[in-house]
Scaffold this active site. Structure first.
Site, PDB file in Angstrom:
ATOM      1  N   VAL A  40      33.378 -18.050  49.116  1.00 22.54           N
ATOM      2  CA  VAL A  40      33.230 -19.263  49.909  1.00 22.54           C
ATOM      3  C   VAL A  40      31.842 -19.831  49.682  1.00 22.54           C
ATOM      4  O   VAL A  40      30.833 -19.136  49.838  1.00 22.54           O
ATOM      5  CB  VAL A  40      33.438 -18.983  51.416  1.00 22.54           C
ATOM      6  N   ALA A  98      26.488 -18.821  50.622  1.00 25.36           N
ATOM      7  CA  ALA A  98      27.791 -18.427  50.091  1.00 25.36           C
ATOM      8  C   ALA A  98      28.072 -16.993  50.501  1.00 25.36           C
ATOM      9  O   ALA A  98      27.180 -16.277  50.974  1.00 25.36           O
ATOM     10  CB  ALA A  98      27.824 -18.555  48.568  1.00 25.36           C
ATOM     11  N   LYS A  99      29.288 -16.555  50.316  1.00 25.49           N
ATOM     12  CA  LYS A  99      29.655 -15.162  50.541  1.00 25.49           C
ATOM     13  C   LYS A  99      30.930 -14.870  49.775  1.00 25.49           C
ATOM     14  O   LYS A  99      31.736 -15.774  49.539  1.00 25.49           O
ATOM     15  CB  LYS A  99      29.866 -14.875  52.034  1.00 25.49           C
ATOM     16  N   GLY A 100      31.093 -13.620  49.400  1.00 25.30           N
ATOM     17  CA  GLY A 100      32.297 -13.219  48.694  1.00 25.30           C
ATOM     18  C   GLY A 100      32.804 -11.894  49.203  1.00 25.30           C
ATOM     19  O   GLY A 100      32.082 -11.150  49.870  1.00 25.30           O
ATOM     20  N   ASP A 123      26.346  -6.392  48.911  1.00 21.96           N
ATOM     21  CA  ASP A 123      26.634  -6.420  50.340  1.00 21.96           C
ATOM     22  C   ASP A 123      27.376  -5.125  50.646  1.00 21.96           C
ATOM     23  O   ASP A 123      27.289  -4.157  49.879  1.00 21.96           O
ATOM     24  CB  ASP A 123      27.480  -7.657  50.695  1.00 21.96           C
TER      25      ASP A 123
END
Length: 429
Positions: A72, A117-119, A158
């Site tokens: 995202v 952002a992040k995944g 992460d």
């Protein structure tokens, strides 16, 4: 083989039931204070892009499993998007959307030129072999090769990922562009362009934030005491660095329990003990094991550093907190229900999106070094990180004084105002 602890970009707490509401509640309060117009509000509350991919992976038994993954991109008005990738069986799209938004605010708070952002991939890495995880990582990278890029979207470690996975990601992306591209990802092994100073980056940011807050409160570090909940990478470094500044650390805790020494714990000794005992303080004799580990939060100390898990300070125990200052090393350690109680008691809180942003700051430094093709010294990294953290604290503190609001909401005000003004100067949407 010896292992090296490395920094991972922390992300604020996500509510297990509704992470977007958790983010939006504080976002809404801040936008009301700013008087944000409806157009900008609507742009900032929604992510720019959501990508869902399905990754076929040949498992060690020869069978093919298909994993669902997400990336995202919340916002890129300040620069390329930045955020970690988590491997966890409970990953879901709303969680990733909330974390991506938080990364936008975190980067804006410390004034670095990134968006958020992040995944994530729905998987259980603890049940997978290194080969299976490698094939999954490379498949995810190929699926997102048009999203990732040093000037577009820069992932990092992460939950469930680390330098190993970032090395595979960099290698696979480099193959797609036909050239080595270290700046596409941060959190890499040092030999591949990782940055010095990253291991202690988040804990060091906690220390810098704590000292800045203590100065505002008129507290002398050499006469102050602290309790640190959580003795992992962030907590142990925060305790060590605060101790070096003269603060007496009276209590620390990990999964084995909480330990108290009224004369102050020898933090170097405690860290050495932990490292020699599989990362745990079980059996540590330099302090007394507290009967109830949760009592650490209520200890008679000046500074409380929750650096373990989310929602440890709640409406049920906030009334009994004695510390004058809370510095959030963990992600979301204070529940929303506790906020009004803490504010009423006059306790200053340095919120997570400010206090633990030292990690993303050094992540930014890694990216800069990769693009320069020049390695900074550790002294250069820490000096610049300290300055960024100090400047961010002062700006958030000034905002809290201006609007007479808690530091937590002030941090959101600073972040949202920066992003909103950038839209204005760039000419709209």
């Amino acid at each position: 083989m010896a292992t090296t602890t490395v920094y991972k970009e922390p992300a604020p707490r996500v509510d297990a039931e509704n992470p977007l509401e958790s983010m939006m509640s504080r976002f809404n309060v801040a936008t009301e204070i700013l008087g944000l117009d409806d157009e900008t509000y609507n742009v900032l509350k929604a992510p720019d892009k959501q990508v869902i991919v399905h990754i076929p992976v040949t498992m060690d038994n020869g069978k093919v499993r298909v994993f669902e993954g997400y990336r995202v991109i919340h916002n890129t008005i300040l620069g390329p998007s930045k955020g970690g990738i988590r491997y966890d069986k409970n990953v879901h799209l709303d969680e990733v959307k909330a974390l991506a938004a938080w990364m936008t605010w975190k980067c804006a708070v410390v004034d670095i030129p990134y968006g958020g952002a992040k995944g994530g991939i729905i998987c259980d890495p603890t049940t997978m072999s290194p080969g299976e995880i490698e094939r999954l990582t490379r498949g995810y990278t190929l699926a997102l090769k048009d999203v990732f890029g040093p000037d577009k979207d820069i992932p990092a470690p992460d939950m469930g990922t680390g330098p190993r996975e970032m090395a595979w990601l960099m290698d696979e992306f480099s193959k797609t562009v036909g050239a080595t591209s270290p700046a596409v990802v941060t959190g890499k092994p040092l030999v591949m362009g990782g940055s010095l100073g990253r291991t202690e980056a988040t804990g060091r940011g906690v220390m810098v934030s704590a000292l800045a807050a203590m100065k505002k409160l008129g507290m002398d570090p050499n006469k102050a005491s602290a309790a640190v909940q959580g003795f992992g990478n962030v907590g142990s470094w925060a305790a060590k660095l605060l101790c070096e500044q003269g603060v007496k650390i009276k209590a620390v805790s990990d999964v084995s329990g909480a330990y108290w020494n009224d004369n102050g714990i020898n933090i170097d000794e405690a860290i050495a003990y932990k490292n020699a005992h599989k990362g745990r303080l079980d059996g540590y004799t330099g302090a007394v094991l507290m009967e109830n580990a949760d009592d650490l939060l209520l200890a008679d100390v000046d500074v409380l550093v929750p650096a373990a898990v989310e929602d440890v300070i709640t409406e049920h125990n906030a009334h009994d907190i004695k510390a004058r200052l809370i510095v959030e090393g963990a992600n979301g350690p204070t529940s929303a229900s506790a906020d009004p109680i803490i504010n009423e008691k006059g306790i200053m809180v340095v919120p997570d999106i400010l206090a633990n942003s030292g990690g993303v700051t050094v992540s930014y430094f890694e990216w800069v070094q990769n693009r320069q093709g020049f390695k900074w010294t550790e002294e250069m990294v820490t000096e610049r990180a300290d300055r960024i953290m100090s400047d961010a604290f002062e700006k958030v503190y000034a905002t809290s004084q201006k609007y007479k609001i808690p530091m937590r909401i002030a941090a959101y005000v600073v972040a949202i105002d920066k992003v909103a003004q950038t839209y204005k100067y760039r000419g709209g949407f």
